[in-house]
Each structure stands twice: as structure tokens, then as C-alpha cells.
Design a protein around this motif. Sequence first.
Motif, PDB file in Angstrom:
ATOM      1  N   UNK A   1       7.155   8.329  -9.620  1.00  0.00           N
ATOM      2  CA  UNK A   1       7.361   8.036 -11.039  1.00  0.00           C
ATOM      3  C   UNK A   1       6.783   9.106 -11.960  1.00  0.00           C
ATOM      4  N   UNK A   2       5.864   9.907 -11.462  1.00  0.00           N
ATOM      5  CA  UNK A   2       5.300  10.969 -12.305  1.00  0.00           C
ATOM      6  C   UNK A   2       6.336  12.043 -12.634  1.00  0.00           C
ATOM      7  N   UNK A   3       7.439  12.050 -11.894  1.00  0.00           N
ATOM      8  CA  UNK A   3       8.502  13.021 -12.160  1.00  0.00           C
ATOM      9  C   UNK A   3       9.269  12.679 -13.437  1.00  0.00           C
ATOM     10  N   UNK A   4       9.160  11.432 -13.850  1.00  0.00           N
ATOM     11  CA  UNK A   4       9.891  10.976 -15.029  1.00  0.00           C
ATOM     12  C   UNK A   4       8.931  10.851 -16.213  1.00  0.00           C
ATOM     13  N   UNK A   5       9.371  11.256 -17.359  1.00  0.00           N
ATOM     14  CA  UNK A   5       8.531  11.178 -18.552  1.00  0.00           C
ATOM     15  C   UNK A   5       8.671   9.802 -19.201  1.00  0.00           C
TER      16      UNK A   5
ATOM     17  N   UNK B   1       0.834  -1.204   0.000  1.00  0.00           N
ATOM     18  CA  UNK B   1       0.000   0.000   0.000  1.00  0.00           C
ATOM     19  C   UNK B   1       0.867   1.252   0.000  1.00  0.00           C
ATOM     20  N   UNK B   2       1.873   1.252   0.862  1.00  0.00           N
ATOM     21  CA  UNK B   2       2.762   2.414   0.946  1.00  0.00           C
ATOM     22  C   UNK B   2       3.572   2.577  -0.332  1.00  0.00           C
ATOM     23  N   UNK B   3       4.171   1.480  -0.827  1.00  0.00           N
ATOM     24  CA  UNK B   3       5.013   1.565  -2.022  1.00  0.00           C
ATOM     25  C   UNK B   3       4.220   2.027  -3.236  1.00  0.00           C
ATOM     26  N   UNK B   4       2.989   1.554  -3.354  1.00  0.00           N
ATOM     27  CA  UNK B   4       2.203   1.916  -4.534  1.00  0.00           C
ATOM     28  C   UNK B   4       1.963   3.423  -4.588  1.00  0.00           C
ATOM     29  N   UNK B   5       1.488   3.978  -3.490  1.00  0.00           N
ATOM     30  CA  UNK B   5       1.172   5.406  -3.505  1.00  0.00           C
ATOM     31  C   UNK B   5       2.434   6.265  -3.539  1.00  0.00           C
TER      32      UNK B   5
ATOM     33  N   UNK C   1       3.648  -5.090 -10.636  1.00  0.00           N
ATOM     34  CA  UNK C   1       4.581  -5.545  -9.604  1.00  0.00           C
ATOM     35  C   UNK C   1       3.918  -5.558  -8.235  1.00  0.00           C
ATOM     36  N   UNK C   2       3.207  -4.495  -7.924  1.00  0.00           N
ATOM     37  CA  UNK C   2       2.542  -4.409  -6.625  1.00  0.00           C
ATOM     38  C   UNK C   2       1.432  -5.450  -6.512  1.00  0.00           C
ATOM     39  N   UNK C   3       0.691  -5.670  -7.596  1.00  0.00           N
ATOM     40  CA  UNK C   3      -0.369  -6.686  -7.563  1.00  0.00           C
ATOM     41  C   UNK C   3       0.222  -8.057  -7.243  1.00  0.00           C
ATOM     42  N   UNK C   4       1.381  -8.364  -7.834  1.00  0.00           N
ATOM     43  CA  UNK C   4       2.031  -9.646  -7.558  1.00  0.00           C
ATOM     44  C   UNK C   4       2.338  -9.788  -6.071  1.00  0.00           C
ATOM     45  N   UNK C   5       2.849  -8.720  -5.468  1.00  0.00           N
ATOM     46  CA  UNK C   5       3.169  -8.779  -4.040  1.00  0.00           C
ATOM     47  C   UNK C   5       1.902  -8.801  -3.182  1.00  0.00           C
ATOM     48  N   UNK C   6       0.873  -8.110  -3.622  1.00  0.00           N
ATOM     49  CA  UNK C   6      -0.400  -8.150  -2.887  1.00  0.00           C
ATOM     50  C   UNK C   6      -0.944  -9.578  -2.850  1.00  0.00           C
ATOM     51  N   UNK C   7      -0.826 -10.284  -3.961  1.00  0.00           N
ATOM     52  CA  UNK C   7      -1.302 -11.669  -4.012  1.00  0.00           C
ATOM     53  C   UNK C   7      -0.509 -12.563  -3.063  1.00  0.00           C
ATOM     54  N   UNK C   8       0.785 -12.294  -2.934  1.00  0.00           N
ATOM     55  CA  UNK C   8       1.582 -13.035  -1.956  1.00  0.00           C
ATOM     56  C   UNK C   8       1.075 -12.740  -0.549  1.00  0.00           C
ATOM     57  N   UNK C   9       0.778 -11.465  -0.294  1.00  0.00           N
ATOM     58  CA  UNK C   9       0.227 -11.094   1.003  1.00  0.00           C
ATOM     59  C   UNK C   9      -1.109 -11.762   1.264  1.00  0.00           C
ATOM     60  N   UNK C  10      -1.966 -11.821   0.239  1.00  0.00           N
ATOM     61  CA  UNK C  10      -3.255 -12.503   0.384  1.00  0.00           C
ATOM     62  C   UNK C  10      -3.063 -13.993   0.648  1.00  0.00           C
TER      63      UNK C  10
ATOM     64  N   UNK D   1       6.051   6.793 -19.403  1.00  0.00           N
ATOM     65  CA  UNK D   1       4.703   6.309 -19.078  1.00  0.00           C
ATOM     66  C   UNK D   1       4.620   4.832 -18.716  1.00  0.00           C
ATOM     67  N   UNK D   2       5.611   4.036 -19.103  1.00  0.00           N
ATOM     68  CA  UNK D   2       5.573   2.609 -18.805  1.00  0.00           C
ATOM     69  C   UNK D   2       5.825   2.312 -17.331  1.00  0.00           C
ATOM     70  N   UNK D   3       6.370   3.274 -16.588  1.00  0.00           N
ATOM     71  CA  UNK D   3       6.707   3.039 -15.185  1.00  0.00           C
ATOM     72  C   UNK D   3       5.476   2.727 -14.330  1.00  0.00           C
ATOM     73  N   UNK D   4       4.390   3.430 -14.566  1.00  0.00           N
ATOM     74  CA  UNK D   4       3.192   3.216 -13.747  1.00  0.00           C
ATOM     75  C   UNK D   4       2.551   1.851 -13.988  1.00  0.00           C
ATOM     76  N   UNK D   5       2.388   1.405 -15.244  1.00  0.00           N
ATOM     77  CA  UNK D   5       1.878   0.038 -15.440  1.00  0.00           C
ATOM     78  C   UNK D   5       2.800  -1.019 -14.842  1.00  0.00           C
ATOM     79  N   UNK D   6       4.106  -0.802 -14.965  1.00  0.00           N
ATOM     80  CA  UNK D   6       5.052  -1.747 -14.361  1.00  0.00           C
ATOM     81  C   UNK D   6       4.870  -1.784 -12.850  1.00  0.00           C
TER      82      UNK D   6
END
Length: 271
Positions: A30-34, A20-24, A45-54, A36-41
Motif C-alpha cells: 500500500x505504500x506504493x499508492x499515495x 501476520x503475512x497479510x499485514x506485512x 481489518x487485520x485486527x478484526x481477523x486477529x480477534x477471530x483467530x484469538x 494514506x487511508x489505506x494503512x489505517x483501513x
Amino acid sequence: MCYSKEVQLLTASIILLSCLFYYFYYRIHFTKFKQPWLLPFLRYTIIAFVLIGFHQLFEFLSLVTQNVIIYKIGLLFSISVMYFALRSFEILVNKKVHSWIALILVAVMGTHLFLVPVSFGAASFYVQHYSTFFWGATWIILFAYWHICVWQQRKELRDDSSRQMLIIYLLAGTDIAFLLSIIYSVFGSFYFGVNYCYDSPSIWCTFMVIQALFVPLFLSALPALFKRPKKATVLSMKKTILYLIISFIIVVLIALTLPAFSCFTWKFVFP
């Protein structure tokens, strides 16, 4: 003494709160960098870790309730991690590696899980998984395929920093916990009464809490040190099949070592 319930709840809480913290935080960073692929990545990545947490959370709930359905849902969460790991890799290197194959295997494995009886138990700080050979084999096939794709892509990158970042990508993602769990499981099978087949999957997942410390190191360095290929490419189906065959062979080789740990039985293979 057995602290598996408390440990599973603790690791689930740490992983989920970290996600939760890392995502926000990195969504803003990442918005500081032009790029656009950074946000989907970041999202995959976070979803994968969330599933591990679940998965850890559902292991805790399984032990508390002794409910097999909850246990099976947790296993499904766990194996779904590999689809999102492959998707994150596709975005990272701008290359399709047919992550949809993981969805098919997850669907087949999910169907199998809910059609066969399974059992589990508590031991030490983890959960013992009985009769989950096909689940574990599918996990390792996808895990090996992901690694092969990453290492082959590393050979295609030109600059050293990008190649190093792919190694860090694996280490920060899963491999530190994976290596530690292998060491603990192998030595534990001789000295601590660890059953390599039943115990090692949960030991690995429990050790995944360690990865929460390394994910921000990778994400912080990613925009500056990784040069994403500009041209989108697709892994050929010939190589895809070859990588999957190699992954399957790896599982077979692992299975051949199981008798040494006194846990390879027909009941284990066919629950």
C-alpha cells in the motif's frame, strides 16, 4: 467422532498466520499508492481477523482446560470483531457511522458474560455454546447494523467499481463463511443432528478460515477499483437509530424461528 479441539487449533493457526503475512505484505504494497487511508483501513481489518483467530484459539484452550473464564474471554474477543469491522468501514468510505456504539454494546455484553454462568461443550468439529443468547443477539445486531450501513453507502457511490467493491468487502470479510454456516446449520439440523442455536455460532467462526483465502483478493484490488469519497461525512443520528431498530427487529425475527429448531427455552434466554 469429535475433532473440535484439533479443528479449533488448526483454524486459529491458519487465521493468525495469514493475518501476520497479510499485514506485512500489504503494508509494503500500500505504500506504493499515495492514499494514506489505506494503512489505517488495513490495520483495523487485520485486527478484526486477529480477534477471530484469538476466538478460535480460546475455544481450543477452553476445550483443553474446561476453564469457563478462558471461554468467556474468547466470546469477548469474538464480539469485539464488530467494532473493528465498523471502524474499517468508516475509514474505507470516509464516513462516521458511530462505531462507538459497538464499544458500548461490547462493554455491556462483556459485563453480562462475566456475571452469569455459562457452559459449553465439544461436538463434531466445533464448540457448542450453551446459554449465550444475549451474546449472539448482540453479535447479530452489530452485524446487521454494519451490513445496513454498507448497503446504504453503496447507494451513495457513483461509480460501478466502487459499488462492486463494497459487495466484495462484505463477501471477503465475513459473508461467504456466514452463508455457508447458515446452509450447513439448517440442513444439519435436519440431517446431522446439529442444534441450530448451540452449534451455529461456532460453525460460523470455524468456517471463517475460508475468508483467509478471499481477503487478499479484496485488498489487492482495493487501491485500483475503489474510489474513496473525498468529503468526510457523518451518518445522522436519526438514521443510526433507524438502522439499529431494523437490526433489532432482525434479531427478533430470527428468535421467532428458534422454536422450529427446538432450542428456544427460558434457560436459553436467561442463563
